[in-house]
Scaffold this active site. Structure first.
Site, PDB file in Angstrom:
ATOM      1  N   GLU A  45      45.664  42.844  47.986  1.00  0.00           N
ATOM      2  CA  GLU A  45      44.930  41.996  48.941  1.00  0.00           C
ATOM      3  C   GLU A  45      44.649  42.742  50.247  1.00  0.00           C
ATOM      4  OE1 GLU A  45      43.965  39.211  47.753  1.00  0.00           O
ATOM      5  OE2 GLU A  45      45.499  38.293  46.490  1.00  0.00           O
ATOM      6  N   HIS A 100      51.283  36.129  53.402  1.00  0.00           N
ATOM      7  CA  HIS A 100      50.812  35.377  52.236  1.00  0.00           C
ATOM      8  C   HIS A 100      51.973  35.107  51.282  1.00  0.00           C
ATOM      9  CE1 HIS A 100      48.887  34.261  48.569  1.00  0.00           C
ATOM     10  NE2 HIS A 100      49.143  35.410  47.975  1.00  0.00           N
ATOM     11  N   HIS A 135      53.601  32.157  47.972  1.00  0.00           N
ATOM     12  CA  HIS A 135      53.249  31.289  46.839  1.00  0.00           C
ATOM     13  C   HIS A 135      54.197  30.086  46.752  1.00  0.00           C
ATOM     14  CE1 HIS A 135      51.408  34.879  44.282  1.00  0.00           C
ATOM     15  NE2 HIS A 135      50.811  34.710  45.444  1.00  0.00           N
ATOM     16  N   HIS A 159      46.807  29.087  44.190  1.00  0.00           N
ATOM     17  CA  HIS A 159      47.356  30.427  44.404  1.00  0.00           C
ATOM     18  C   HIS A 159      48.478  30.393  45.440  1.00  0.00           C
ATOM     19  CE1 HIS A 159      46.412  34.986  45.128  1.00  0.00           C
ATOM     20  NE2 HIS A 159      47.672  34.694  45.367  1.00  0.00           N
TER      21      HIS A 159
HETATM   22  O1  2HA Z   1      50.628  40.575  45.951  1.00  0.00           O
HETATM   23  O2  2HA Z   1      50.344  37.563  45.760  1.00  0.00           O
HETATM   24  O3  2HA Z   1      47.758  37.571  45.868  1.00  0.00           O
HETATM   25  C1  2HA Z   1      50.589  39.693  44.894  1.00  0.00           C
HETATM   26  C2  2HA Z   1      49.809  38.527  45.289  1.00  0.00           C
HETATM   27  C3  2HA Z   1      48.351  38.599  45.173  1.00  0.00           C
HETATM   28 ZN    ZN Z   2      49.188  35.858  46.029  1.00  0.00          ZN
END
Ligand code: 2HA
Ligand code: ZN
Length: 294
Positions: free
Chosen positions: A136, A160, A162, A231
């Protein structure tokens, strides 16, 4: 000579990665993060690497950092961010697991220098074992560019993750910033204070794609946190603690929403924070909630 991984800004970053891992937001290699170095940080890295800081024509307080003069391969980013020309980013390595960042920082992290046009990078430190930046990376660069301009350089972190509940929210609600912002704002009084601008939402896009990078940067013009449908979540701020804290508040609000849905067998709450309450709370803190979401 001290180690790059021991520098305070790297330690702050490691703590953010570790925090996300402890929250369960980083299964396998899920998630990535980056930090835009200050001139002092760059000087400290050069000192660690024996590059001598000032001796390389680099002065604290100079308008632009001097170029890193080691020969290294330039790798195209596929995007252009000219206002980030010459900047350095600390960034997670592709395929690395957040659970390993604290134990293996030189392998799971690295520092890159951006070209003058902000359209390519080269590696300065880390990425040991043939590593390279997260898939990313182009998105991180575009988000940094957008937030640097929007905050007069104050924002330096893109994080970022999840979180399970954020993806549950994307299954249950339309991928619409107004719908999702309102669902979150109305769960607890803290939300409109921590993110009065609301939460941006981008649709279900290919991870690591330029399309995702561009859509996120667009949403980042107005928002500090953006949900990537099906995501995860992307949070930006001035420090690692603030970026992590923003993600944490949003995840907690989503958890409250989910718990209330369970209690009520659907999103039919007996009561939620009203729009009038949101305005009253924000006003008490001198804040203006994004009028599009009221
Ligand atoms: O780096 O989360 O969006 C792995 C991820 C891709
Ligand atoms: Zn990701």
């Amino acid at each position: 000579m001290s180690q790059v991984a021991d520098l305070e800004f790297v330690q702050d970053f490691i703590r953010m990665c570790e925090g996300g891992w402890r929250q369960g937001w980083h299964e396998r290699n899920g998630g990535n993060a980056s930090y835009r170095l200050t001139l002092e940080d760059i000087e400290a890295v050069k000192a660690c690497l024996g590059l001598g800081g000032h001796a390389f024509g680099f002065a604290v307080g100079a308008p632009e950092p001097a170029a890193f003069d080691e020969s290294g391969e330039w790798v195209s980013l596929g995007v252009e961010a000219p206002t980030l020309g010459g900047e350095w980013l600390l960034i997670t390595a592709t395929g690395s697991f957040m659970q390993n960042v604290a134990r293996l920082p030189e392998q799971c992290l690295g520092i890159i220098e951006l070209s003058e046009a902000g359209d390519a990078y080269r590696m300065v430190w880390g990425f040991e074992g043939d590593g390279r930046p997260t898939s990313e990376v182009s998105g991180h660069v575009l988000i940094h560019e957008r937030k640097k301009a929007a905050t007069q350089g104050a924002f330096r972190v893109v994080y970022h993750c999840h979180p399970t509940v954020i993806n549950a929210l994307g299954l249950a609600l339309p991928h619409d910033a107004r719908e999702i912002t309102r669902a979150l704002w109305k769960t607890m009084t803290e939300c409109v204070i921590v993110f009065p601008e609301g939460v941006g939402v981008v649709g279900c896009l290919v991870p690591g794609s330029l399309e995702l990078a561009r859509a996120t940067a667009e949403a980042a013009g107005e928002h500090n946190a953006i949900i990537w449908a099906h995501h995860g979540l992307c949070a930006t701020s001035s420090t690692c603690d603030e970026a992590f804290g923003l993600a944490h508040v949003i995840v907690k609000a989503a958890q409250i929403y989910e718990s209330a849905c369970t209690l009520c067998a659907g999103p039919y709450f007996r009561q939620a924070i009203s729009d009038e309450d949101l305005l009253r709370i924000a006003e008490a803190y001198g804040l203006t909630p994004n009028p599009k979401y009221l």
